[in-house]
Design an enzyme around this catalytic site. Structure first.
Site, PDB file in Angstrom:
ATOM      1  N   TYR A   9       0.823  -1.211   0.000  1.00  0.00           N
ATOM      2  CA  TYR A   9       0.000   0.000   0.000  1.00  0.00           C
ATOM      3  C   TYR A   9       0.857   1.262   0.000  1.00  0.00           C
ATOM      4  CZ  TYR A   9      -4.488   2.295   0.753  1.00  0.00           C
ATOM      5  OH  TYR A   9      -5.633   3.028   0.588  1.00  0.00           O
ATOM      6  N   TYR A  29      -0.819   5.096 -10.387  1.00  0.00           N
ATOM      7  CA  TYR A  29      -1.824   4.328 -11.154  1.00  0.00           C
ATOM      8  C   TYR A  29      -3.217   4.897 -10.899  1.00  0.00           C
ATOM      9  CZ  TYR A  29      -4.557   0.129 -12.525  1.00  0.00           C
ATOM     10  OH  TYR A  29      -5.451  -0.751 -13.091  1.00  0.00           O
TER      11      TYR A  29
END
Lengths: 397, 147
Positions: free
Chosen positions: A293, A341
């Site tokens: 993460y 992203y």
């Protein structure tokens, strides 16, 4: 304790995935429409249909009961229901719960879905990401933190970064290296929001969002959606795509407010990681590709240490020579991550989608060759809720 | 106890809500005086105040005066205000402060140069008036003690 957990190893598999992102950062459609589209695509990916689904997982809804409202919208009557909300790690927690329920025979086909459109909502003036700065109810956060003007969420991570720098000599250059290598992956992903490579100097020259974190140390704010389908390993072998077996799981949450974090430089991943590795019977050295993460560069650094990829305090040196990038010894965040992203507020589902695609060999220019073991680690809240999922191909069963 | 004025041009700060357990804390800020909740069983402070001790779940709790002195544990400078209520204050430093009693508080730091605040720096409580007669505890570099 770990001996009992091995019962989960290889019992369930992720068999269908879908995600929706855009280089513009914006998606068409309501969050509900996006969720349903993702579920349809993920079921199709698996070769299953909505009538097979008997377990529903959802952490967000306009109302008070996410999984109830989603199931109602889908017109199904599941026998396993789960609205667990741990922020960005919710989907790793959901996978853990789904795998356990499948292993015990409490459900057969589980669907996990997520959609958020903070970017387009903000443009329309209907809340979106800015709502994170809004006044909450009479919570401990409103009483003890909100009056002091900590920018959220970046300020909380900045406090942890300042402490890590103080204790271990970690530098802004080392943190920047994480953003640089993540962007190198994004440059290989035509669906990424940001695809231009950057340098350490670019990161350091970007303005502070909350010192010591610069703008390029921080994740995006985009629309995004995704879904996962899980079933038993046995059923998985007869479906459309190669299964991604759930080999190990672990979860630990330590606080909700940053001022209550027991140790600013050690997260619950120091618990969830070892639990997941023990259940999988694997070590960090055996991970072929990692999805960790990356809400902020400091998040990745802390998690690399806590998950056991390097000793505590040595994350800065560990990332300094490009190990996380293409060709590195620990390819990480191969989509381009939350930094480049997509990041609709909760990135955890995209970590799992990419981990599965890497194990299937579906990733084209960003494919990590021969990936057999993938780790997806979600972090929710402000380094609050940690959940680790280790997936493997049939060869690892 | 030092009461610091609200900077000219600054917006009204968000007034913290009062929970049942924290009422004595906020009442004391009217004087202003810093108090901390303590667990009688553990003989240790509790922050944020609760209706049960987060270590032993005892409800034998009370309040004691605090020294108001502590050490900066972590710090971050906000170049922009976090929300409209902080308008007119940026840049400002937000810190986690460890009180000498052992409790950790989030605070913004009252200092001319927010970039000068360092981890390990000694700080002491100062007070900002709130519209309802309470005061908000904040911290400033301690002129009497430094290290």
């Amino acid at each position: 304790m770990t001996g009992e957990r091995t019962g989960l190893r290889g019992a369930a598999a992720i068999v269908g995935v879908a995600d929706a992102v855009s280089p513009t950062g914006e998606l068409e459609g309501s969050t509900r429409a996006l969720e349903v589209r993702m579920i349809r695509e993920a079921l199709d990916d698996a070769g299953l249909s909505i009538s097979d689904v008997d377990a529903v997982f959802s952490n967000l809804s306009p109302g008070w009961a996410p999984s109830l409202e989603l199931a109602e919208y889908l017109g199904i009557s599941p026998r396993w229901t789960d609205s667990t909300q741990t922020g960005g790690s919710s989907f790793e927690v959901h996978v853990e719960h789904a795998a356990a329920a499948i292993a015990l025979g409490l459900c057969d086909v589980a669907v996990i879905a997520y959609a958020a459109t903070p970017r387009s909502s903000f443009k329309r003036g209907t809340g979106g990401y800015a709502s994170r700065q809004a006044l909450p109810g009479p919570t401990p956060g409103a009483e003890w933190e909100l009056p002091y003007g900590l920018r959220m969420p970046m300020g909380a991570y900045a406090l942890a970064a300042s402490r890590h720098m103080h204790e271990f000599g970690t530098t802004s250059e080392q943190l920047a290296r994480i953003a640089v290598d993540t962007r190198r992956w994004a440059a290989r992903n035509p669906r990424a929001r940001l695809q231009d490579e950057i340098t350490v100097d670019d990161v350091l020259a970007s303005p502070f969002e909350a010192s010591p974190l610069h703008k390029l140390d921080c994740c995006l704010v985009t629309d995004g959606a995704g879904a996962l389908v899980l079933t038993s390993a046995e059923r998985a072998r007869h479906l459309r795509k190669p299964p991604a077996l759930v080999l190990g799981t672990g979860t630990c949450h330590t606080h909700s407010m940053i001022s209550q974090m027991p140790d600013l430089t050690t997260t619950g991943a120091a618990v969830s990681g070892p639990l997941a590795f023990a259940a999988a019977g694997l070590s960090p050295a055996e991970v072929d590709v990692a999805q960790i993460y990356d809400s902020f560069t400091i998040t990745v650094l802390l998690l690399l240490e806590d998950l056991g990829f390097c000793p505590k305090g040595e994350g800065g040196a560990f990332v300094a020579d490009g190990v996380l990038g293409p060709g590195g010894s620990l390819p990480a965040n191969t989509t381009g991550g939350g930094l480049a992203y997509t990041h609709p507020g909760m990135f955890g589902i995209f970590l799992l989608v990419e981990a599965v695609r890497q194990l299937r060999g579906e990733c084209g220019p960003r494919q990590v060759e021969g990936a057999e073991v993938a780790l997806a680690h979600g972090s929710g809240g402000v380094l609050s809720a940690m959940s680790t999922i280790i997936l493997g191909t049939e060869a690892t069963a | 106890m030092t009461v610091v004025p609200i900077p000219e041009g600054a917006a009204d700060r968000i007034a913290p809500p009062v929970s049942p357990a924290s009422e004595p804390f906020w009442e004391a800020t009217r004087e202003p005086r810093l108090v901390l909740q303590w667990c009688a069983s553990c003989d240790r402070p509790i922050h944020f105040p609760r209706e049960a001790c987060p270590r032993c779940l005892s409800d034998d709790l009370g309040y004691r005066d605090a020294t108001g002195r502590g050490t900066v544990h972590a710090v971050s400078v906000m170049p922009k205000p976090a929300n409209p209520s902080m308008a007119g204050r940026a840049p400002y430093a937000v810190a986690l402060v460890d009180l000498d009693e052992g409790a950790r508080l989030l605070t913004d730091v009252v200092v001319d140069d927010p970039w000068s605040v360092t981890i390990g720096q000694r700080v002491s409580v100062v007070w900002e008036p709130l519209p309802d007669g309470r005061h908000l505890p904040r911290f400033a570099p301690d002129p009497d003690r430094s290290d």
